[in-house]
Scaffold this active site. Structure first.
Site, mmCIF file in Angstrom:
data_model
loop_
_atom_site.group_PDB
_atom_site.id
_atom_site.type_symbol
_atom_site.label_atom_id
_atom_site.label_comp_id
_atom_site.label_asym_id
_atom_site.label_seq_id
_atom_site.Cartn_x
_atom_site.Cartn_y
_atom_site.Cartn_z
ATOM 1 N N HIS A 84 54.268 29.645 26.625
ATOM 2 C CA HIS A 84 53.606 30.704 27.409
ATOM 3 C C HIS A 84 52.047 30.174 27.307
ATOM 4 O O HIS A 84 51.441 29.910 26.251
ATOM 5 C CB HIS A 84 53.736 32.218 26.918
ATOM 6 C CG HIS A 84 52.895 32.887 28.077
ATOM 7 N ND1 HIS A 84 51.872 33.330 27.891
ATOM 8 C CD2 HIS A 84 53.498 33.643 29.309
ATOM 9 C CE1 HIS A 84 51.424 34.176 28.953
ATOM 10 N NE2 HIS A 84 52.322 34.307 29.744
ATOM 11 N N GLU A 138 53.670 28.828 35.628
ATOM 12 C CA GLU A 138 52.604 30.031 35.298
ATOM 13 C C GLU A 138 51.350 29.335 35.358
ATOM 14 O O GLU A 138 50.896 28.821 34.208
ATOM 15 C CB GLU A 138 52.936 30.740 34.118
ATOM 16 C CG GLU A 138 54.234 31.220 34.184
ATOM 17 C CD GLU A 138 54.441 32.654 33.193
ATOM 18 O OE1 GLU A 138 54.563 33.699 33.724
ATOM 19 O OE2 GLU A 138 54.107 32.439 31.922
HETATM 20 P P1 13P Z 1 50.661 38.957 34.896
HETATM 21 O O1 13P Z 1 51.878 39.160 35.706
HETATM 22 O O2 13P Z 1 50.275 40.167 34.104
HETATM 23 O O3 13P Z 1 49.615 37.902 35.257
HETATM 24 O O4 13P Z 1 51.331 38.195 33.896
HETATM 25 C C1 13P Z 1 52.180 36.978 33.818
HETATM 26 C C2 13P Z 1 52.858 36.467 32.768
HETATM 27 O O5 13P Z 1 52.097 35.866 31.817
HETATM 28 C C3 13P Z 1 54.224 36.383 32.636
HETATM 29 O O6 13P Z 1 54.557 35.575 31.364
#
Ligand code: 13P
Length: 259
Positions: free
Chosen positions: A98, A170
């Site tokens: 992550h 992400e």
């Molecule tokens: P947010 O949706 O709060 O931006 O977080 C996303 C995330 O890090 C999922 O792993």
């Protein structure tokens, strides 16, 4: 190919064990009428919540994952949690790499790779998170960065195991309270890049690897994202941490998702 919608949330370092149990119990009740052959619903709570979390809702309703894992089975690694320890909790998924692990805790692609291989060796599903930083985006090297994160992170993964690989795209600049969500068009383009790298690595069967989008998903942008062909699901933070809100988000996107 028949696609199943993936909807998951990473609870980060927020809910305690009791809060996680309350959240999961409510989420299970609210979503129990939704056909789980069309929806893979998963929640990734803190390590300390996993055992009680597993006891409070059936796996067939909500799949559970750990936010991080060491790659060694055991050893002199104070403060780390091994695959054997997570196995005992009943969790099935390991979230690896992550953005907060990479950019706050300083993890490298090589470490993520060891975690991916350890997760597969122990029978878990490995959810590898990748994404470029704002600086990399501005330098126009996002595609190269994603390709590198995949090629290193998944190095040594055998084709027979790719049904236990999930990817979350992400972008670092899109995550969290200071994040700006990626536009649906941008996310779709990057998912296309990710899928083509996976295809080069694993052949046509790579099409079965789900690629989820995460980073400031909310009720305003979720529909636009989920209609995109290369987006197989959403990995949500803040907008999913209240069970009724997560349930509404799931019901909002389900009819729009083309299986
Ligand atoms: P947010 O949706 O709060 O931006 O977080 C996303 C995330 O890090 C999922 O792993």
């Amino acid at each position: 190919m028949n696609r199943t919608l993936f909807m998951g949330t990473n609870l980060k370092m927020y809910k305690t064990s009791n809060e996680t149990v309350a959240f999961l119990t409510e989420l299970h009740e609210l979503t129990r009428d939704i056909d789980r052959t069309r929806l893979t619903l998963f929640v990734i709570p803190s390590h300390t919540s996993l055992e009680s979390a597993r006891k409070c809702v059936p796996q067939s309703s909500i799949r559970l994952g750990a936010q991080n894992m060491h790659w060694e089975d055991e050893g002199q690694f104070t403060g780390e949690i091994s695959p054997r320890m997570i196995k005992e909790t009943g969790a099935e998924i390991i979230e690896i790499g992550h953005s907060e692990r990479r950019h706050v805790m300083g993890e490298t692609d090589e470490q993520e790779n060891k975690k991916v291989l350890a997760a597969l060796r122990h029978g878990f599903t490995a959810l590898l998170c990748i994404g470029e930083t704002k600086e990399q985006k501005e330098l126009n090297i996002s595609d190269e960065v994603l390709s590198m994160q995949l090629k290193i992170g998944l190095n040594g993964v055998q084709r027979k195991d790719i049904h236990r690989i999930w990817i979350a795209y992400e972008p670092v600049w899109a995550i969290g309270v200071n994040g700006t969500p990626a536009s649906a068009e941008y996310a779709e383009e990057k998912h296309g890049v990710i899928k083509s790298v996976l295809k080069k690595m694993f052949g046509d069967e790579a099409a079965q690897i789900p690629v989820l989008y995460g980073g400031s998903v909310n009720p305003q942008n979720a529909s636009g994202l989920i209609i995109k062909r290369n987006i197989d699901g959403l990995f949500v933070g803040r907008s999913a941490w209240q069970a009724p809100a997560f349930n509404s988000l799931i019901r909002q996107v389900m009819p729009l998702f083309k299986s």
